[in-house]
Design an enzyme around this catalytic site. Structure first.
Site, PDB file in Angstrom:
ATOM      1  N   HIS A 185       0.852  -1.187   0.000  1.00 20.26           N
ATOM      2  CA  HIS A 185       0.000   0.000   0.000  1.00 20.26           C
ATOM      3  C   HIS A 185       0.886   1.234   0.000  1.00 20.26           C
ATOM      4  CE1 HIS A 185      -3.380   2.655   0.835  1.00 20.26           C
ATOM      5  NE2 HIS A 185      -2.550   3.297   1.627  1.00 20.26           N
ATOM      6  N   ASP A 225     -15.265   2.924   7.227  1.00 18.86           N
ATOM      7  CA  ASP A 225     -14.195   3.792   6.731  1.00 18.86           C
ATOM      8  C   ASP A 225     -14.658   4.610   5.535  1.00 18.86           C
ATOM      9  OD1 ASP A 225     -11.417   4.769   6.503  1.00 18.86           O
ATOM     10  OD2 ASP A 225     -11.581   3.768   4.571  1.00 18.86           O
ATOM     11  N   ARG A 248     -14.294  13.043   6.713  1.00 16.60           N
ATOM     12  CA  ARG A 248     -13.032  13.710   7.052  1.00 16.60           C
ATOM     13  C   ARG A 248     -12.578  14.632   5.933  1.00 16.60           C
ATOM     14  NH1 ARG A 248      -9.514   8.954   7.448  1.00 16.60           N
ATOM     15  NH2 ARG A 248      -7.829  10.437   7.711  1.00 16.60           N
ATOM     16  N   SER A 281      -7.649   4.020   8.949  1.00 19.11           N
ATOM     17  CA  SER A 281      -8.381   3.969   7.689  1.00 19.11           C
ATOM     18  C   SER A 281      -7.688   3.009   6.707  1.00 19.11           C
ATOM     19  CB  SER A 281      -8.449   5.392   7.101  1.00 19.11           C
ATOM     20  OG  SER A 281      -8.857   5.384   5.771  1.00 19.11           O
ATOM     21  N   LYS A 329      -8.773  -1.463   5.932  1.00 17.16           N
ATOM     22  CA  LYS A 329      -9.036  -2.044   4.612  1.00 17.16           C
ATOM     23  C   LYS A 329      -8.035  -3.162   4.301  1.00 17.16           C
ATOM     24  CE  LYS A 329      -9.115   2.219   3.246  1.00 17.16           C
ATOM     25  NZ  LYS A 329      -9.235   3.570   2.736  1.00 17.16           N
TER      26      LYS A 329
HETATM   27  N1  URA Z   1      -5.956   6.863   2.381  1.00 15.20           N
HETATM   28  C1  URA Z   1      -6.904   6.224   3.084  1.00 15.20           C
HETATM   29  O1  URA Z   1      -7.362   5.161   2.692  1.00 15.20           O
HETATM   30  N2  URA Z   1      -7.313   6.775   4.228  1.00 15.20           N
HETATM   31  C2  URA Z   1      -6.829   7.931   4.712  1.00 15.20           C
HETATM   32  O2  URA Z   1      -7.240   8.360   5.763  1.00 15.20           O
HETATM   33  C3  URA Z   1      -5.845   8.595   3.955  1.00 15.20           C
HETATM   34  C4  URA Z   1      -5.425   8.025   2.785  1.00 15.20           C
END
Ligand code: URA
Length: 430
Positions: free
Chosen positions: A88, A167, A174, A189, A193
């Site tokens: 990621h 999320d 947010r 967040s 995932k």
């Molecule tokens: N990417 C995400 O998935 N969440 C965040 O809070 C910031 C970047």
């Protein structure tokens, strides 16, 4: 709130506002109740701001992540015949690394389930890039994903709506309440995932610099440490590289142009920084699944990574041999002076590509497949006045002026020939 609800949202907000630690039960309830629509958006916005200002402990962040995972489905890749590893990136300009990396690591015998997103703002989205390939399809069912992981070894597709739905709601909130830049909220967040996706090992590429969320090294290191702790606490072997995003990665920024550059890397060429980061992340993924002896550079050299790329794109309907879309118009920006290029600002180039049509301002906007910026010089290169510095690409020539505005003050030159450049990998956190 119903009679069955054990807490009141206002009490939870006040606790965090007054710097108290939230209990496990409060966290489980508030995340679940927000997903059910019992806690209102304005209440969650107030709580997110209190978290941004007052932080969360490791225990709170870990519990918050678990509550977001519990809001949706978990995937399970444990039945596959090979180990799984995922990467990621926190996002940057010209960051196409997923495209060569997923087939490369799959060519080394590891399954790579890469659930990706579309771009918003100046950082591009992996799915937008791949969608420039004629016929390629981002939406796969769970069974299609599993089948492709077993037969091809790599899949890059859209995350389904059932993965951490809390999320999805909270990230959208947010985004419009000035609460994105909270380390516990970003970490939970991302990791909710990734953990829900069920990968066995995870390598994080935490970007730092003008083109990244994190503008300074200390914040990037803290975000990396927080995410590594969350992964480790959840039993996922997790490691983070902190990498420079002060200047764009590679020479292509956009959609089709980034696919083209990724194919060059898979063919054994491509820009040195893209190759270096692809190999560094591949080595981390292989080490994380217990295969440190496999050298991914061999798989680039022998063409097997390219074979997996072709199989991966074809399996999702893409025509690997079709020409990629090209922008209708182009405009060359020339160097205003001579010397060594000492700075080329990632954020400015990202905003220029976005204004040219490569990115979107709202979720529902379309992107231009051919739009973007191709760089002809990178920091450290010698340039002469009048030499092409970059080419702007768009279907719409009226966009060039706004893109050039974004590039004002974006680069510096020095008369000295040996201007030093920043290393790409700045730290490694385990
Ligand atoms: N990417 C995400 O998935 N969440 C965040 O809070 C910031 C970047």
């Amino acid at each position: 709130m119903t009679d069955a609800d054990p807490f009141d949202a206002v009490d939870v907000i006040i606790s965090k506002r007054d710097k108290a630690e939230l209990s496990d039960a409060q966290i489980d309830w508030v995340v679940d109740a927000y997903t059910r629509g019992v806690v209102a958006h304005e209440q969650m916005a107030a709580l997110a701001m209190a978290i941004l200002l007052n932080g969360m402990t490791r225990r709170e962040t870990s519990r918050w992540t678990a509550a977001m995972i519990a809001s949706g489905d978990r995937m399970d890749f444990s039945g596959l015949s090979r180990p799984t590893a995922d990467k990621h990136s926190t996002g940057g300009v010209g960051d196409k690394i997923t495209l060569p990396l997923a087939p490369l690591v799959a060519a080394c015998g590891v399954a790579v389930p890469q659930l990706s997103g579309r771009g918003l703002g100046h950082t591009g989205g992996t799915l937008d890039k791949l969608e420039s390939i004629p016929g390629w399809r981002a939406d796969l069912s769970y069974d299609e994903m599993l089948g492709q992981l077993e037969s091809v070894g790599a899949v890059i597709c859209a995350a389904g709506a059932s993965l951490a739905p809390a999320d999805k709601l909270l990230y959208a909130l947010r985004d419009v309440t000035g609460t994105v830049e909270s380390i516990p909220l970003i970490a939970s967040s991302v990791m909710s995932k990734k953990i829900a996706e069920g990968t066995g090992a995870l390598v994080l590429d935490v970007k730092v610099g003008s083109g990244a969320f994190m503008k300074d090294l200390a914040s990037a290191q803290e975000l990396a440490r927080t995410m590594v702790e969350l992964g480790t606490d959840a039993g996922v072997s997790t490691v983070a590289l902190v990498t420079d995003m002060g200047t764009p990665l590679g020479q292509a920024v956009g959609n089709a142009v980034e696919v083209q550059e990724s194919v060059e890397v898979l063919a054994g060429g491509g820009p040195a920084d893209v190759v270096e980061l692809t190999l560094a992340l591949a080595r981390e993924m292989l080490a994380a699944v217990g295969r440190p002896d496999v050298d991914p550079a061999d798989r680039l050299a022998d063409g097997s990574a390219m074979d997996v790329w072709r199989a991966m794109i074809s399996a999702q309907g893409g025509d690997v041999d079709a020409p990629l879309p090209e922008a209708r118009e182009q405009h060359v920006v020339v160097a205003p002076g001579s010397g060594t290029l000492t700075r080329l600002d990632a954020l400015s180039v990202g905003v220029a590509a976005w204004r040219l049509g490569a990115g979107r301002a709202r979720k529902e906007d379309p992107v231009q497949a051919g739009a973007g910026v191709v760089l002809h010089a990178k920091p450290g290169d010698q340039v002469r006045a009048g030499q092409p510095l970059m080419t702007l690409l768009s279907d719409d020539s009226t966009r060039f002026a706004r893109a050039e505005e974004a590039l004002e003050g974006a680069y510096d030159f020095s008369p000295q020939a040996d201007a030093s450049t920043q290393p790409l990998v700045l730290d490694r956190i385990t």
